[in-house]
Design a protein around this motif. Structure first.
Motif, PDB file in Angstrom:
ATOM      1  N   GLY A   1      32.441  62.767  82.518  1.00 21.37           N
ATOM      2  CA  GLY A   1      31.616  63.116  83.662  1.00 21.37           C
ATOM      3  C   GLY A   1      31.170  64.562  83.533  1.00 21.37           C
ATOM      4  N   PHE A   2      29.906  64.794  83.728  1.00 18.36           N
ATOM      5  CA  PHE A   2      29.359  66.145  83.650  1.00 18.36           C
ATOM      6  C   PHE A   2      28.786  66.502  85.012  1.00 18.36           C
ATOM      7  N   LYS A   3      28.219  67.680  85.122  1.00 18.33           N
ATOM      8  CA  LYS A   3      27.763  68.103  86.435  1.00 18.33           C
ATOM      9  C   LYS A   3      26.676  67.178  86.980  1.00 18.33           C
ATOM     10  N   ASP A   4      25.685  66.871  86.141  1.00 22.65           N
ATOM     11  CA  ASP A   4      24.540  66.118  86.647  1.00 22.65           C
ATOM     12  C   ASP A   4      24.501  64.671  86.186  1.00 22.65           C
ATOM     13  N   TYR A   5      25.451  64.277  85.407  1.00 22.35           N
ATOM     14  CA  TYR A   5      25.427  62.894  84.904  1.00 22.35           C
ATOM     15  C   TYR A   5      26.804  62.530  84.383  1.00 22.35           C
ATOM     16  N   PHE A   6      27.001  61.238  84.173  1.00 20.33           N
ATOM     17  CA  PHE A   6      28.192  60.818  83.440  1.00 20.33           C
ATOM     18  C   PHE A   6      27.672  60.112  82.196  1.00 20.33           C
ATOM     19  N   ALA A   7      28.487  60.046  81.194  1.00 20.67           N
ATOM     20  CA  ALA A   7      27.949  59.574  79.919  1.00 20.67           C
ATOM     21  C   ALA A   7      28.980  58.783  79.139  1.00 20.67           C
ATOM     22  N   ILE A   8      28.414  57.957  78.287  1.00 18.20           N
ATOM     23  CA  ILE A   8      29.242  57.286  77.296  1.00 18.20           C
ATOM     24  C   ILE A   8      28.724  57.827  75.978  1.00 18.20           C
ATOM     25  N   TRP A   9      29.599  58.271  75.102  1.00 18.93           N
ATOM     26  CA  TRP A   9      29.041  58.714  73.843  1.00 18.93           C
ATOM     27  C   TRP A   9      29.600  57.927  72.692  1.00 18.93           C
ATOM     28  N   PHE A  10      28.752  57.777  71.716  1.00 15.83           N
ATOM     29  CA  PHE A  10      29.049  56.972  70.539  1.00 15.83           C
ATOM     30  C   PHE A  10      29.263  57.950  69.400  1.00 15.83           C
ATOM     31  N   PHE A  11      30.466  57.922  68.851  1.00 19.46           N
ATOM     32  CA  PHE A  11      30.792  58.917  67.829  1.00 19.46           C
ATOM     33  C   PHE A  11      29.910  58.775  66.594  1.00 19.46           C
ATOM     34  N   ASN A  12      29.565  57.519  66.275  1.00 22.05           N
ATOM     35  CA  ASN A  12      28.648  57.315  65.149  1.00 22.05           C
ATOM     36  C   ASN A  12      27.328  56.740  65.635  1.00 22.05           C
ATOM     37  N   GLY A  13      26.872  57.267  66.761  1.00 20.29           N
ATOM     38  CA  GLY A  13      25.685  56.723  67.419  1.00 20.29           C
ATOM     39  C   GLY A  13      24.429  56.787  66.578  1.00 20.29           C
ATOM     40  N   VAL A  14      24.449  57.639  65.575  1.00 14.78           N
ATOM     41  CA  VAL A  14      23.274  57.779  64.713  1.00 14.78           C
ATOM     42  C   VAL A  14      22.914  56.442  64.055  1.00 14.78           C
ATOM     43  N   PHE A  15      23.901  55.553  63.905  1.00 16.35           N
ATOM     44  CA  PHE A  15      23.624  54.279  63.225  1.00 16.35           C
ATOM     45  C   PHE A  15      23.160  53.177  64.173  1.00 16.35           C
ATOM     46  N   LEU A  16      23.196  53.446  65.466  1.00 21.67           N
ATOM     47  CA  LEU A  16      22.777  52.399  66.397  1.00 21.67           C
ATOM     48  C   LEU A  16      21.262  52.241  66.352  1.00 21.67           C
TER      49      LEU A  16
ATOM     50  N   TYR B   1      25.360  47.642  72.958  1.00 22.15           N
ATOM     51  CA  TYR B   1      25.453  48.885  72.187  1.00 22.15           C
ATOM     52  C   TYR B   1      26.874  49.087  71.646  1.00 22.15           C
ATOM     53  N   ILE B   2      27.862  48.802  72.506  1.00 23.61           N
ATOM     54  CA  ILE B   2      29.243  49.020  72.074  1.00 23.61           C
ATOM     55  C   ILE B   2      29.597  48.056  70.947  1.00 23.61           C
ATOM     56  N   ARG B   3      29.146  46.807  71.089  1.00 19.11           N
ATOM     57  CA  ARG B   3      29.479  45.827  70.040  1.00 19.11           C
ATOM     58  C   ARG B   3      28.827  46.216  68.721  1.00 19.11           C
ATOM     59  N   GLU B   4      27.620  46.740  68.818  1.00 15.14           N
ATOM     60  CA  GLU B   4      26.944  47.183  67.600  1.00 15.14           C
ATOM     61  C   GLU B   4      27.716  48.352  66.975  1.00 15.14           C
ATOM     62  N   ALA B   5      28.202  49.247  67.849  1.00 13.69           N
ATOM     63  CA  ALA B   5      28.970  50.397  67.359  1.00 13.69           C
ATOM     64  C   ALA B   5      30.249  49.923  66.664  1.00 13.69           C
ATOM     65  N   ILE B   6      30.897  48.893  67.236  1.00 11.28           N
ATOM     66  CA  ILE B   6      32.129  48.368  66.628  1.00 11.28           C
ATOM     67  C   ILE B   6      31.796  47.737  65.278  1.00 11.28           C
ATOM     68  N   GLU B   7      30.703  46.993  65.247  1.00  7.64           N
ATOM     69  CA  GLU B   7      30.273  46.340  64.007  1.00  7.64           C
ATOM     70  C   GLU B   7      30.014  47.385  62.920  1.00  7.64           C
ATOM     71  N   ASN B   8      29.349  48.467  63.307  1.00  6.03           N
ATOM     72  CA  ASN B   8      29.075  49.537  62.341  1.00  6.03           C
ATOM     73  C   ASN B   8      30.370  50.134  61.811  1.00  6.03           C
ATOM     74  N   GLU B   9      31.345  50.266  62.717  1.00  2.04           N
ATOM     75  CA  GLU B   9      32.657  50.805  62.333  1.00  2.04           C
ATOM     76  C   GLU B   9      33.305  49.867  61.318  1.00  2.04           C
ATOM     77  N   LYS B  10      33.196  48.550  61.577  1.00  2.00           N
ATOM     78  CA  LYS B  10      33.798  47.568  60.670  1.00  2.00           C
ATOM     79  C   LYS B  10      33.161  47.644  59.296  1.00  2.00           C
ATOM     80  N   GLN B  11      31.859  47.936  59.287  1.00  2.65           N
ATOM     81  CA  GLN B  11      31.170  48.020  57.999  1.00  2.65           C
ATOM     82  C   GLN B  11      31.386  49.376  57.344  1.00  2.65           C
ATOM     83  N   GLY B  12      32.104  50.247  58.061  1.00  3.80           N
ATOM     84  CA  GLY B  12      32.410  51.550  57.488  1.00  3.80           C
ATOM     85  C   GLY B  12      31.222  52.483  57.407  1.00  3.80           C
TER      86      GLY B  12
END
Length: 195
Positions: free
Chosen positions: A56-71, A108-119
Motif C-alpha cells: 500500500g502506498f500513499k495514493d494507491y495500492f499495488a501488486i508487483w510482479f518481480f519478473n513482470g518484464v516477461f508478462l 496475470y498471476i498465472r502467466e507470471a507463475i508459468e514464466n517462473e516455471k519456464q525459468g
C-alpha cells in the motif's frame, strides 16, 4: 526503541488499504503461490522464487510482479515503477477495490507463475568487456570515429563490439567494421532501427 514505522518502509500506508490488500490476497490464495514475508510485507513465491508482492502506498495500492518484464500485458496494466533500479519489476496499481478485476489479476498471476516455471529471468548483466583490436585500430586512424563511438552509452558500445567480435574470421570482422563505421559516425546505434 525504534518506532515500527521505520521498518514498514513501502508498507507504511498498508493500513489505509487493509481491505483492498486482503481482497488481493484472497485472489492470490487461489493460485499455487506461497505467501511469505519479505522486506516487511507479503511476497508470494513459487519454489522459493519471488513472483509477486503486495503493498500500500500513499495514493494507491499495488501488486508487483518481480519478473513482470516477461508478462504480455495485453491489458496494458503494468508500469515500470523504478526504471533505474530494476529491469524486470512491474507494478499494477489500483486506487480502489472496484478496479481489481479478479479474472484479470488471476490471468496475470498465472502467466507470471508459468514464466517462473519456464525459468524466464533476466540474466544478470555480468558482461565481460569486449575489446575489438580491429575497431581500436580504426579509431586510432580516425579520431572522429573514436569521439563518435565514445558518445554512445556503454550498452550501445557493447552492442557494436559484440557484433564485430562475434564474427569468427578476421575478414568478417573487417566487413562488419565497415558496416558499423558509418553508423557510429552518424550516431546511430546498432539496433536503433529495430527498436
Amino acid at each position: 526503541m525504534e518506532s515500527k514505522s521505520e521498518h514498514k518502509g513501502i508498507w507504511k500506508y498498508g493500513d489505509q488499504w487493509e481491505e483492498e490488500l486482503l481482497f488481493l490476497k484472497s485472489i492470490i490464495d487461489k493460485t499455487e503461490l506461497t505467501e511469505t514475508t519479505k522486506w516487511g510485507g507479503p511476497v508470494y513465491v513459487y519454489e522459493k522464487k519471488n513472483v509477486i508482492g503486495l503493498g500500500g502506498f500513499k495514493d494507491y495500492f499495488a501488486i508487483w510482479f518481480f519478473n513482470g518484464v516477461f508478462l504480455k500485458d495485453e491489458k496494458k496494466k503494468l508500469i515500470n515503477a523504478q526504471e533505474e533500479v530494476t529491469k524486470s519489476l512491474r507494478q499494477w496499481r489500483f486506487t480502489s477495490k472496484d478496479q481489481v478485476n479478479e479474472k484479470d489479476v488471476l490471468e496475470y498471476i498465472r502467466e507470471a507463475i508459468e514464466n517462473e516455471k519456464q525459468g524466464k529471468v533476466i540474466k544478470p548483466a555480468k558482461k565481460e568487456a569486449i575489446i575489438s583490436e580491429l575497431l581500436n585500430a580504426e579509431m586510432a586512424k580516425n579520431p572522429d570515429l573514436k569521439s563518435a563511438f565514445e558518445k554512445f552509452s556503454p550498452y550501445k558500445q557493447y552492442e557494436f563490439l559484440e557484433y564485430i567480435e562475434t564474427a569468427k574470421q578476421e575478414k568478417t570482422k573487417l566487413s562488419r567494421i565497415e558496416k558499423v563505421v558509418p553508423m557510429i559516425l552518424a550516431n546511430v546505434g546498432l539496433n536503433d532501427k529495430y527498436r
